[in-house]
Design a protein around this motif. Sequence first.
Motif, mmCIF file in Angstrom:
data_model
loop_
_atom_site.group_PDB
_atom_site.id
_atom_site.type_symbol
_atom_site.label_atom_id
_atom_site.label_comp_id
_atom_site.label_asym_id
_atom_site.label_seq_id
_atom_site.Cartn_x
_atom_site.Cartn_y
_atom_site.Cartn_z
ATOM 1 N N ASN A 103 -8.177 -3.886 -8.715
ATOM 2 C CA ASN A 103 -8.008 -4.724 -7.521
ATOM 3 C C ASN A 103 -8.372 -6.178 -7.778
ATOM 4 O O ASN A 103 -7.776 -7.093 -7.200
ATOM 5 C CB ASN A 103 -8.871 -4.190 -6.369
ATOM 6 C CG ASN A 103 -8.171 -3.098 -5.582
ATOM 7 O OD1 ASN A 103 -6.955 -3.099 -5.448
ATOM 8 N ND2 ASN A 103 -8.943 -2.160 -5.058
ATOM 9 N N ILE A 113 0.839 -1.198 0.000
ATOM 10 C CA ILE A 113 0.000 0.000 0.000
ATOM 11 C C ILE A 113 0.878 1.255 0.000
ATOM 12 O O ILE A 113 0.587 2.231 -0.697
ATOM 13 C CB ILE A 113 -0.974 -0.021 1.191
ATOM 14 C CG1 ILE A 113 -2.077 -1.054 0.940
ATOM 15 C CG2 ILE A 113 -1.589 1.347 1.440
ATOM 16 C CD1 ILE A 113 -3.045 -1.238 2.072
ATOM 17 N N ASN A 168 -5.950 1.844 6.595
ATOM 18 C CA ASN A 168 -7.121 2.520 6.026
ATOM 19 C C ASN A 168 -6.832 3.971 5.668
ATOM 20 O O ASN A 168 -7.373 4.493 4.686
ATOM 21 C CB ASN A 168 -8.299 2.441 6.997
ATOM 22 C CG ASN A 168 -8.922 1.061 7.044
ATOM 23 O OD1 ASN A 168 -8.727 0.257 6.130
ATOM 24 N ND2 ASN A 168 -9.652 0.759 8.101
ATOM 25 N N ARG A 193 -5.065 3.823 2.314
ATOM 26 C CA ARG A 193 -6.023 3.461 1.262
ATOM 27 C C ARG A 193 -6.911 4.653 0.918
ATOM 28 O O ARG A 193 -7.200 4.921 -0.248
ATOM 29 C CB ARG A 193 -6.879 2.283 1.706
ATOM 30 C CG ARG A 193 -6.127 0.979 1.878
ATOM 31 C CD ARG A 193 -7.041 -0.145 2.304
ATOM 32 N NE ARG A 193 -7.947 -0.541 1.228
ATOM 33 C CZ ARG A 193 -8.979 -1.350 1.389
ATOM 34 N NH1 ARG A 193 -9.270 -1.827 2.590
ATOM 35 N NH2 ARG A 193 -9.733 -1.675 0.368
ATOM 36 N N TYR A 248 -5.032 7.273 -1.052
ATOM 37 C CA TYR A 248 -4.914 6.871 -2.460
ATOM 38 C C TYR A 248 -6.215 7.153 -3.203
ATOM 39 O O TYR A 248 -6.206 7.727 -4.295
ATOM 40 C CB TYR A 248 -4.571 5.389 -2.559
ATOM 41 C CG TYR A 248 -4.318 4.933 -3.972
ATOM 42 C CD1 TYR A 248 -3.043 5.022 -4.513
ATOM 43 C CD2 TYR A 248 -5.345 4.458 -4.784
ATOM 44 C CE1 TYR A 248 -2.794 4.635 -5.827
ATOM 45 C CE2 TYR A 248 -5.107 4.073 -6.090
ATOM 46 C CZ TYR A 248 -3.838 4.160 -6.601
ATOM 47 O OH TYR A 248 -3.603 3.796 -7.896
ATOM 48 N N ARG A 249 -7.326 6.772 -2.605
ATOM 49 C CA ARG A 249 -8.637 6.997 -3.235
ATOM 50 C C ARG A 249 -8.877 8.488 -3.471
ATOM 51 O O ARG A 249 -9.362 8.889 -4.540
ATOM 52 C CB ARG A 249 -9.747 6.421 -2.344
ATOM 53 C CG ARG A 249 -11.161 6.595 -2.907
ATOM 54 C CD ARG A 249 -12.215 6.206 -1.898
ATOM 55 N NE ARG A 249 -12.143 7.020 -0.703
ATOM 56 C CZ ARG A 249 -12.630 8.254 -0.610
ATOM 57 N NH1 ARG A 249 -13.213 8.827 -1.656
ATOM 58 N NH2 ARG A 249 -12.522 8.931 0.518
#
Length: 210
Positions: free
Chosen positions: A160, A61, A119, A122, A125-126
């Motif tokens: 993914n 990640i 999280n 993540r 990144y989103r």
Amino acid sequence: MKKKPVKERIIETALIMFEQHGYHGVTVDQIVDECGTSKGGFYHNFRSKDELLYHIHDVFISYLLNKAKESYDKETDPVSRLCAIITSFTRIFDLYKPHITVFYQESTYLKGDFEERINEKRDEYRKLLLQVLREGQSTGDFRQEVPAEISTMAIMGMINWMYKWFKKDGELSIETIASIFNDMMIHSLLTEKAMKLGRGDRFLLKTEPV
């Protein structure tokens, strides 16, 4: 041949065992027996099995997030940024597929601070991907009628899912798969004006001459 460092051997062994037997189906004793080290060697590198699982998640990640930031800084327009991010996202499956497979199989067992840290990355990144799509809509490169939030989740879901089907020795190389994804997104998201201006031409699949 030089023996790999203990930490590396522990990680490689755990990846195989977690993937085969599940996180709770494997003990620290089994990991150290399989990789030929001691419990002392394990706890010198990881405070717990939970920290080992966290490390497996964090490696890929963190790499993915750093590559996305590099793509954003290197490219100068939303279309190029999006395609560069998609390419780096796709390539990670060639580098870290075992880590990603374990992540999707065993991520529910990551708790507390470890879960929170993963999280956060993540989500970062989103948000970066969403930012690129919104910037493209503001410049007129990406279609306004396609919600940026939906496009973000569609791209992440599409790539993914590779953990289920990508094989290094498969018919298509990782670079070809990245090109296919980019071609699909360009044809789905670019406005007619952006297409006519050739905004995504360098990322489109090349057709064979007749």
